[in-house]
Design an enzyme around this catalytic site. Structure first.
Site, PDB file in Angstrom:
ATOM      1  CE1 TYR A 161      -4.362  -2.182   5.292  1.00 27.81           C
ATOM      2  CE2 TYR A 161      -3.356  -0.039   4.927  1.00 27.81           C
ATOM      3  CZ  TYR A 161      -3.956  -1.178   4.440  1.00 27.81           C
ATOM      4  OH  TYR A 161      -4.138  -1.310   3.073  1.00 27.81           O
ATOM      5  CB  SER A 192      -0.852   0.018   1.277  1.00 24.37           C
ATOM      6  OG  SER A 192      -1.475   1.272   1.456  1.00 24.37           O
TER       7      SER A 192
HETATM    8  P1  NAD Z   1     -11.762  -5.617   0.266  1.00 21.14           P
HETATM    9  O1  NAD Z   1     -12.465  -5.494   1.556  1.00 21.14           O
HETATM   10  O2  NAD Z   1     -12.577  -5.747  -0.953  1.00 21.14           O
HETATM   11  O3  NAD Z   1     -10.761  -6.847   0.291  1.00 21.14           O
HETATM   12  C1  NAD Z   1     -10.109  -7.297   1.450  1.00 21.14           C
HETATM   13  C2  NAD Z   1     -10.375  -8.773   1.538  1.00 21.14           C
HETATM   14  O4  NAD Z   1      -9.557  -9.322   2.572  1.00 21.14           O
HETATM   15  C3  NAD Z   1     -11.798  -9.123   1.928  1.00 21.14           C
HETATM   16  O5  NAD Z   1     -12.644  -9.214   0.803  1.00 21.14           O
HETATM   17  C4  NAD Z   1     -11.621 -10.446   2.632  1.00 21.14           C
HETATM   18  O6  NAD Z   1     -11.947 -11.506   1.755  1.00 21.14           O
HETATM   19  C5  NAD Z   1     -10.145 -10.519   2.952  1.00 21.14           C
HETATM   20  N1  NAD Z   1      -9.958 -10.754   4.387  1.00 21.14           N
HETATM   21  C6  NAD Z   1      -9.999  -9.855   5.392  1.00 21.14           C
HETATM   22  N2  NAD Z   1      -9.841 -10.491   6.575  1.00 21.14           N
HETATM   23  C7  NAD Z   1      -9.689 -11.812   6.292  1.00 21.14           C
HETATM   24  C8  NAD Z   1      -9.504 -12.974   7.083  1.00 21.14           C
HETATM   25  N3  NAD Z   1      -9.420 -12.923   8.426  1.00 21.14           N
HETATM   26  N4  NAD Z   1      -9.410 -14.174   6.454  1.00 21.14           N
HETATM   27  C9  NAD Z   1      -9.514 -14.255   5.108  1.00 21.14           C
HETATM   28  N5  NAD Z   1      -9.678 -13.178   4.298  1.00 21.14           N
HETATM   29  C10 NAD Z   1      -9.777 -11.980   4.901  1.00 21.14           C
HETATM   30  O7  NAD Z   1     -10.787  -4.370   0.178  1.00 21.14           O
HETATM   31  P2  NAD Z   1      -9.561  -4.015  -0.812  1.00 21.14           P
HETATM   32  O8  NAD Z   1      -9.338  -2.576  -0.586  1.00 21.14           O
HETATM   33  O9  NAD Z   1      -9.777  -4.515  -2.170  1.00 21.14           O
HETATM   34  O10 NAD Z   1      -8.339  -4.778  -0.131  1.00 21.14           O
HETATM   35  C11 NAD Z   1      -7.493  -5.669  -0.828  1.00 21.14           C
HETATM   36  C12 NAD Z   1      -6.058  -5.391  -0.465  1.00 21.14           C
HETATM   37  O11 NAD Z   1      -5.699  -4.117  -0.960  1.00 21.14           O
HETATM   38  C13 NAD Z   1      -5.783  -5.358   1.040  1.00 21.14           C
HETATM   39  O12 NAD Z   1      -4.550  -6.016   1.305  1.00 21.14           O
HETATM   40  C14 NAD Z   1      -5.632  -3.876   1.329  1.00 21.14           C
HETATM   41  O13 NAD Z   1      -4.807  -3.639   2.426  1.00 21.14           O
HETATM   42  C15 NAD Z   1      -4.998  -3.417   0.037  1.00 21.14           C
HETATM   43  N6  NAD Z   1      -5.050  -1.993  -0.222  1.00 21.14           N
HETATM   44  C16 NAD Z   1      -6.266  -1.375  -0.382  1.00 21.14           C
HETATM   45  C17 NAD Z   1      -6.280  -0.011  -0.631  1.00 21.14           C
HETATM   46  C18 NAD Z   1      -7.584   0.730  -0.819  1.00 21.14           C
HETATM   47  O14 NAD Z   1      -7.572   1.960  -0.836  1.00 21.14           O
HETATM   48  N7  NAD Z   1      -8.707   0.056  -0.956  1.00 21.14           N
HETATM   49  C19 NAD Z   1      -5.095   0.707  -0.718  1.00 21.14           C
HETATM   50  C20 NAD Z   1      -3.899   0.043  -0.562  1.00 21.14           C
HETATM   51  C21 NAD Z   1      -3.889  -1.307  -0.311  1.00 21.14           C
END
Ligand code: NAD
Ligand code: MG
Length: 297
Positions: A202, A189
């Site tokens: 985080y 991230s």
């Molecule tokens: P999202 O909520 O759609 O996806 C996160 C997923 O993590 C969930 O759908 C879930 O299936 C999984 N998860 C969470 N806890 C879990 C557990 N205990 N066991 C199994 N699975 C679990 O949100 P997203 O933003 O698409 O996140 C995906 C990745 O992108 C993450 O690693 C997040 O940190 C990263 N990220 C997101 C952003 C943003 O702005 N959305 C920015 C930088 C990084």
């Protein structure tokens, strides 16, 4: 027109969005997100870049993982989706879109905090798909807390468990099953490089992921496996309104980027396709930044 495509007409495109204040319990659902996110349902066109490959995507039910799943399937890859059991409604919808791409789709729900699940997930995926070429470590937990005094040990442990400890376990298992030419892609991230003070635990895991990616890349290279990372900036996904941001920050989410808007999951998935494809055969230990413009390393 199938049911999911008609729903997609209400999805956000690449315009600037100002989401209303909203809150969901963890894990959030795309089905309750307002506006719904764009995973490339209507727009992503494959070009046979992953034909015949088999991929496991954690958090593949929604957000960035769902966009990666759609892109991989349209590029010709068979896909195993891992997600929490509570996310089954989102997973079913994404799986139906993958089915239309004519690839094999497997559902492997479970909680990555549980050792028995995370230690067996990669083997389960390899068994279900008849082998494994790509691991996308994408599942993540993000809960905003205003101060260190209010940040409980239970949350710190949960965030480290899901975001980085599970990544060690899954990657260790993947090194045993991925062939030469295989690929691991970790979701880090912008928080790894420019941490927000309300995301202290985080951001620390994301810093660890960036570092882990480099040392694993060096080790895995000896086996002909490439390891890289993608570092998204603000992307509109269910993570954000399920305590990922303070509620009052949601209407302005992503407005501080150079483009002045949040990104959509479909704008992140091409980076994963590139890193997974044989076109990236000489790229190891790298991070692709997908953040709408922010100062970055
Ligand atoms: P999202 O909520 O759609 O996806 C996160 C997923 O993590 C969930 O759908 C879930 O299936 C999984 N998860 C969470 N806890 C879990 C557990 N205990 N066991 C199994 N699975 C679990 O949100 P997203 O933003 O698409 O996140 C995906 C990745 O992108 C993450 O690693 C997040 O940190 C990263 N990220 C997101 C952003 C943003 O702005 N959305 C920015 C930088 C990084
Ligand atoms: Mg989800």
């Amino acid at each position: 027109m199938s049911e999911h495509l008609s729903q997609d007409t209400q999805r956000a495109g690449k315009e600037r969005i100002s989401p209303p204040e909203q809150r969901q319990p963890e894990p959030g659902l795309d089905q309750k997100l307002e506006p719904r996110a764009d995973h490339g349902e209507r727009s992503y066109r494959g070009r046979d870049r992953l034909t015949g490959k088999r991929a496991l995507i954690t958090g593949g039910d929604s957000g960035i993982g769902a966009a990666v799943a759609i892109a991989f399937a349209r590029e010709g890859a068979d896909v195993a989706l891992a997600y929490l059991p509570a996310e089954e409604p989102d997973a079913i919808r994404i799986a139906s879109i993958l089915d239309e791409a004519g690839v094999q789709v497997q559902h492997l729900p479970g909680d990555l905090r549980e050792r028995s699940y995370r230690d067996s997930l990669v083997d389960q995926a390899a068994k279900a798909l008849g082998g494994l070429d790509i691991l996308v470590n994408n599942a993540g937990k993000q809960v905003s807390v205003p101060s260190l005094e209010q940040l409980r040990d239970e949350q710190i442990e949960a965030t480290f468990d899901v975001n980085i400890f599970a990544m060690f376990a899954l990657s260790r298992a993947a090194l045993k099953v991925l062939p030469e030419g295989g690929s691991i892609i970790n979701t880090t991230s912008i928080q790894a490089f420019d941490p927000s003070d309300h995301l202290m635990d985080y951001a620390a895991t994301k810093g660890a992921i960036s570092n882990f990616t480099k040392s694993l890349a060096s080790q895995a290279a000896r086996r002909g496996i490439r390891v890289n990372a993608v570092a998204p900036g603000p992307i509109w996904t269910p993570l954000q309104p399920s305590d990922g941001q303070p509620i009052e920050a949601l209407p302005e989410f992503g407005h501080d980027t150079w483009l002045g808007r949040a990104g959509q999951p479909v704008e992140v998935s091409p980076a994963y396709v590139f890193l997974a494809s044989d076109e990236a055969s000489y790229i190891l230990g790298s991070t692709v930044h997908v953040n709408g413009g922010k100062n970055q390393p």
